[in-house]
Design a protein around this motif. Structure first.
Motif, PDB file in Angstrom:
ATOM      1  N   PHE A  60       0.835  -1.200   0.000  1.00  6.04           N
ATOM      2  CA  PHE A  60       0.000   0.000   0.000  1.00  6.04           C
ATOM      3  C   PHE A  60       0.870   1.251   0.000  1.00  6.04           C
ATOM      4  O   PHE A  60       2.056   1.193   0.315  1.00  6.04           O
ATOM      5  CB  PHE A  60      -0.953   0.024   1.201  1.00  6.04           C
ATOM      6  CG  PHE A  60      -0.252   0.070   2.534  1.00  6.04           C
ATOM      7  CD1 PHE A  60       0.042   1.278   3.140  1.00  6.04           C
ATOM      8  CD2 PHE A  60       0.105  -1.101   3.193  1.00  6.04           C
ATOM      9  CE1 PHE A  60       0.683   1.330   4.372  1.00  6.04           C
ATOM     10  CE2 PHE A  60       0.744  -1.063   4.425  1.00  6.04           C
ATOM     11  CZ  PHE A  60       1.037   0.152   5.008  1.00  6.04           C
ATOM     12  N   TRP A  61       0.253   2.366  -0.384  1.00  7.48           N
ATOM     13  CA  TRP A  61       0.883   3.681  -0.326  1.00  7.48           C
ATOM     14  C   TRP A  61       0.472   4.361   0.971  1.00  7.48           C
ATOM     15  O   TRP A  61      -0.671   4.259   1.384  1.00  7.48           O
ATOM     16  CB  TRP A  61       0.413   4.556  -1.489  1.00  7.48           C
ATOM     17  CG  TRP A  61       0.749   4.029  -2.838  1.00  7.48           C
ATOM     18  CD1 TRP A  61      -0.037   3.238  -3.611  1.00  7.48           C
ATOM     19  CD2 TRP A  61       1.940   4.259  -3.581  1.00  7.48           C
ATOM     20  NE1 TRP A  61       0.589   2.961  -4.789  1.00  7.48           N
ATOM     21  CE2 TRP A  61       1.813   3.584  -4.802  1.00  7.48           C
ATOM     22  CE3 TRP A  61       3.107   4.983  -3.330  1.00  7.48           C
ATOM     23  CZ2 TRP A  61       2.802   3.596  -5.764  1.00  7.48           C
ATOM     24  CZ3 TRP A  61       4.098   5.006  -4.297  1.00  7.48           C
ATOM     25  CH2 TRP A  61       3.937   4.313  -5.501  1.00  7.48           C
ATOM     26  N   MET A  62       1.400   5.057   1.575  1.00  8.77           N
ATOM     27  CA  MET A  62       1.109   5.849   2.769  1.00  8.77           C
ATOM     28  C   MET A  62       1.591   7.268   2.475  1.00  8.77           C
ATOM     29  O   MET A  62       2.770   7.463   2.164  1.00  8.77           O
ATOM     30  CB  MET A  62       1.830   5.261   3.983  1.00  8.77           C
ATOM     31  CG  MET A  62       1.435   5.862   5.278  1.00  8.77           C
ATOM     32  SD  MET A  62       2.005   4.924   6.713  1.00  8.77           S
ATOM     33  CE  MET A  62       3.717   4.682   6.378  1.00  8.77           C
ATOM     34  N   VAL A  63       0.670   8.245   2.533  1.00  7.65           N
ATOM     35  CA  VAL A  63       1.000   9.613   2.139  1.00  7.65           C
ATOM     36  C   VAL A  63       0.504  10.613   3.177  1.00  7.65           C
ATOM     37  O   VAL A  63      -0.422  10.338   3.927  1.00  7.65           O
ATOM     38  CB  VAL A  63       0.383   9.965   0.765  1.00  7.65           C
ATOM     39  CG1 VAL A  63       0.851   9.011  -0.312  1.00  7.65           C
ATOM     40  CG2 VAL A  63      -1.125  10.002   0.815  1.00  7.65           C
ATOM     41  N   GLU A 106       5.696  12.952   6.401  1.00  4.90           N
ATOM     42  CA  GLU A 106       6.119  14.355   6.369  1.00  4.90           C
ATOM     43  C   GLU A 106       5.263  15.140   5.370  1.00  4.90           C
ATOM     44  O   GLU A 106       4.552  14.566   4.558  1.00  4.90           O
ATOM     45  CB  GLU A 106       7.597  14.446   5.978  1.00  4.90           C
ATOM     46  CG  GLU A 106       8.525  13.721   6.936  1.00  4.90           C
ATOM     47  CD  GLU A 106       8.541  14.309   8.329  1.00  4.90           C
ATOM     48  OE1 GLU A 106       8.337  15.533   8.472  1.00  4.90           O
ATOM     49  OE2 GLU A 106       8.753  13.554   9.281  1.00  4.90           O
ATOM     50  N   THR A 107       5.367  16.464   5.397  1.00  8.81           N
ATOM     51  CA  THR A 107       4.596  17.299   4.484  1.00  8.81           C
ATOM     52  C   THR A 107       5.161  17.223   3.069  1.00  8.81           C
ATOM     53  O   THR A 107       6.303  16.817   2.865  1.00  8.81           O
ATOM     54  CB  THR A 107       4.581  18.768   4.945  1.00  8.81           C
ATOM     55  OG1 THR A 107       5.928  19.228   5.014  1.00  8.81           O
ATOM     56  CG2 THR A 107       3.908  18.918   6.279  1.00  8.81           C
ATOM     57  N   GLY A 112       9.978  11.506   3.094  1.00  9.74           N
ATOM     58  CA  GLY A 112       9.046  10.872   4.016  1.00  9.74           C
ATOM     59  C   GLY A 112       7.612  11.313   3.796  1.00  9.74           C
ATOM     60  O   GLY A 112       6.735  10.964   4.577  1.00  9.74           O
ATOM     61  N   ASP A 113       7.354  12.075   2.722  1.00  8.74           N
ATOM     62  CA  ASP A 113       5.978  12.506   2.452  1.00  8.74           C
ATOM     63  C   ASP A 113       5.156  11.406   1.798  1.00  8.74           C
ATOM     64  O   ASP A 113       3.929  11.406   1.872  1.00  8.74           O
ATOM     65  CB  ASP A 113       5.946  13.783   1.618  1.00  8.74           C
ATOM     66  CG  ASP A 113       6.655  13.657   0.272  1.00  8.74           C
ATOM     67  OD1 ASP A 113       7.282  12.618   0.011  1.00  8.74           O
ATOM     68  OD2 ASP A 113       6.595  14.621  -0.509  1.00  8.74           O
TER      69      ASP A 113
END
Length: 182
Positions: A60-63, A106-107, A112-113
């Motif tokens: 999965f993607w984590m954003v 992160e933003t 880490g975004d």
């Protein structure tokens, strides 16, 4: 809820000293260089991330929420790469994989975004019984205050010390990140 948030922080970026070792601190972690400007994420960036990822049925993607706002605008050629889908806590699908927003990312424009995660590459263990709670009126007896305490024994570590190197091609990983844009 606070225990769940703390667990999420540790799984991503725990340093392993009295805490979990987070996947972005482990050896099986790849950072892909961003091509986009600092305030944008391009389809080519996420396609490059997917190319370096060891895919599995749970990937999965984590954003961050600021990244999610850019996803509906992304296309490869004239084809969209993101489809909104608000079922079962999923915010949509990016290149076919579920997207989840997280305040632990992160933003936009910061390393880490956006993460691409295959949880099969992480070992997480929790002590049987889950979270325990206790109360005490004795801690702050003089102030008429009740003290509450919750404890949970939880540990985690990436399963591999290095990315996988196939016979031909680039290294692959269960955990891929997009670098900060320049």
């Amino acid at each position: 809820e606070l225990l769940r948030i703390k667990m999420g922080e540790d799984i991503i970026s725990g340093n392993g000293v009295g805490r979990n070792l987070g996947f972005n601190q482990g050896g099986d972690f790849i950072t892909v260089s961003a091509r986009a400007a600092s305030n944008d994420v391009q389809a080519a960036d996420v396609a490059n991330m997917l190319a370096r990822h060891i895919r599995g049925p749970k990937s999965f993607w984590m954003v961050n929420h600021s990244v999610w706002a850019k996803l509906p605008l992304m296309t490869l050629g004239d084809q969209p790469v993101f489809q909104p889908d608000f079922r079962d806590g999923i915010q949509g699908r990016l290149l076919g994989l579920p997207v989840f927003t997280s305040e632990d990312c992160e933003t936009l424009g910061t390393a880490g975004d956006i993460y691409l995660v295959n949880p099969d590459g992480y070992c997480a263990l929790q002590k049987v019984g889950g979270a325990k709670s206790s109360t005490s009126m004795h801690v702050k007896f003089d102030y008429d205050v009740m003290a509450f305490k919750w404890t949970m024994r939880f540990g985690g570590i990436p399963l591999y010390n290095a990315p996988y190197t196939p016979r031909k091609g680039n290294t692959l990983s269960h955990f891929v990140n997009l670098s900060a844009s320049t």
